[in-house]
Enzyme design. Structure first.
Site, short mmCIF file in Angstrom:
data_model
loop_
_atom_site.label_atom_id
_atom_site.label_comp_id
_atom_site.label_asym_id
_atom_site.label_seq_id
_atom_site.Cartn_x
_atom_site.Cartn_y
_atom_site.Cartn_z
N ASN A 51 0.87 -1.17 0.00
CA ASN A 51 0.00 0.00 0.00
C ASN A 51 0.91 1.23 0.00
OD1 ASN A 51 -1.74 2.07 0.54
ND2 ASN A 51 -2.76 1.09 2.28
N ARG B 204 -2.67 -2.08 -3.41
CA ARG B 204 -3.87 -1.27 -3.21
C ARG B 204 -3.79 -0.10 -4.19
NH1 ARG B 204 -5.01 3.48 0.94
NH2 ARG B 204 -7.26 3.63 0.62
N HIS C 284 -12.95 2.90 -0.02
CA HIS C 284 -12.91 1.89 1.07
C HIS C 284 -13.55 0.57 0.63
CE1 HIS C 284 -12.95 5.31 4.31
NE2 HIS C 284 -11.72 4.92 4.07
N ARG D 134 -11.92 15.68 7.05
CA ARG D 134 -12.78 16.03 5.92
C ARG D 134 -14.20 16.33 6.39
NH1 ARG D 134 -11.33 10.71 3.23
NH2 ARG D 134 -9.10 10.94 2.90
N GLU E 10 -8.18 -5.14 5.47
CA GLU E 10 -8.05 -4.82 4.05
C GLU E 10 -6.88 -5.58 3.40
OE1 GLU E 10 -8.56 -0.76 5.57
OE2 GLU E 10 -9.27 -0.27 3.56
#
Ligand code: ADP
Length: 397
Positions: free
Chosen positions: A9, A90, A179, A240, A383
């Protein structure tokens, strides 16, 4: 060939890796390399014999990945003794092009490069990780697993924004959702906990980490999700804003003379919990709130209200709901968020058992009472494992 996959990743200044058995999910080693390109970088390797840490200047992603290979050599497990099946990457944005993981070749690299305008912070870093891994492992299959892919199943009425045709057709303006690997993993785990086939259950997944997103998963397919063209839309996140009136940026540009870049930066990096409470880490917000800080109290309330609103909306989208599932840092650990976001929803069949909710267990578990019409679950996301098993599926196909 073994079932081991090296999962990578790559971020703009970081690189995470793990060596995972794609079948069992067992991770034999993992590592985090941070502050790539700075004067002093840091590399932590978790191996079978414990952790090792190195601080040194790490020039670029190639230097970082070479450091990871050295760590495997000196701290184990030696990659020479493992017949790696693949390298799984990823990749944040796969646009409308990728609804499934795919074998990496020059054509895929070109397609992901074309998508850079949609994910200017993420895709270039992911591409850098891919380029380096292809150089260092030229004989291994490399697989791209996209954050957006799971949500490519969204029906047209859910992914379409009501904007002019040219924006949609010529510029790809639509909801993509992110996601996806987490929403896929967690919804499958939820079905497993319910003892049912994923194709037979409807679940609402709430992924609450630094970034936060909700999804409605119907029979194993994502039919609605809260993040949009970019990861800015939807829930309140660490930094955010999530949803806001689309006229706000124009208002700030007109009235305050902000550039659009500055508005974008502040909505992505200075908003959410940080904008409301001055801290983006949920544990810090909780501490401030416990001390009576008004900004932190408001942040918690806005955060939970937004969650409740999405649960209600996604309930209506699905019609029947078998489970509401919490995952990622806040979802897995904050009993208070889970209880507050779902309080008063008994008429929808959603009940949280106070004692189960407080349990410190880190296993996937029920937090609703046995007789609850809708199960409420906490499922730790994984993940890396999802990327490893999707990569294995691609190379074995
Ligand atoms: P990322 O999106 O970076 O993968 P994580 O899933 O690790 O993020 O979630 C990070 C968030 O989880 C942070 O806001 C952190 O404060 C929060 N978190 C972690 N542990 C706890 C805890 N025990 N209680 C409440 N929040 C927690």
């Amino acid at each position: 060939m073994s079932d081991h996959v090296l999962v990578i990743n790559a971020g703009s200044s970081s690189l995470k890796y793990s060596l995972i058995d794609g079948r069992s999910g067992k991770a034999t080693a993992s590592g985090l390399i941070e502050r790539i390109g700075e004067d002093e970088g840091r590399h932590i390797h978790h191996g079978p014999d414990g952790d090792s840490e190195v601080t040194r200047a790490i020039a670029d992603h190639e230097d970082a990945l070479r450091g990871a290979l050295d760590a495997f050599e000196s701290h184990g497990p030696s990659l020479d003794g493992i017949d790696l099946a693949a390298v799984g990457h990823r990749v944040v944005h796969g646009g409308s092009r990728f609804g499934a993981p795919a074998l990496i070749d020059d054509e895929l690299v070109a397609a992901v490069t074309d998508l850079v305008p949609l994910a200017p912070l993420h895709n270039p870093a992911n591409l850098e990780g891919i380029a380096v891994a292809r150089r260092l492992f030229p004989d291994l299959p490399q697989v791209a697993v996209f954050d957006t892919a799971f949500h490519q199943a969204l029906p047209e009425h859910a992914y379409t924004y009501a904007v002019p045709l040219a924006w949609r057709d010529d510029h790809g303006v639509r909801r993509y959702g992110f996601h996806g690997t987490s929403h896929a993993f967690v919804s499958q785990e939820a079905a497993r906990l319910l003892g049912r086939d994923a194709a037979d259950v409807n679940v609402i997944v709430l992924h609450l980490g630094n970034g936060c997103s909700a999804s409605a998963v119907q029979g194993g397919r994502s039919v609605e999700t809260s993040m949009g063209l970019t990861p800015l839309e939807g829930l309140v996140m660490g930094t955010r804003s999530g949803d806001l009136d689309p006229a706000v940026p124009a208002y700030l540009t007109r009235e305050l003379g902000f550039t659009t870049t500055e508005v974008d930066r502040q909505l992505n990096s200075a908003s959410g919990l940080k904008g409301l409470a001055g801290a983006n880490d949920f544990r810090e917000v909780s501490r401030l709130r416990a001390d009576g800080d008004p900004g932190a109290r408001l942040a918690f309330d806005v955060y939970c209200h937004r969650l409740r609103k999405y649960v209600g909306a996604y309930y209506a989208v699905l019609g029947t709901v078998d489970a509401v599932v919490f995952t990622a840092g806040v979802g897995e650990h904050s009993a208070e968020v889970r209880a507050t976001a779902l309080s008063g929803l008994e008429r929808l069949g959603i009940t949280v058992d106070a004692e189960r909710n407080q349990s410190a267990s880190t296993d996937a578990r029920f937090i609703s009472p046995d007789d609850s019409q809708v199960a409420v679950l906490v499922v730790p996301t994984n993940e890396e494992w999802q990327i490893a098993r999707e990569a294995l599926d691609v190379v074995n196909a």
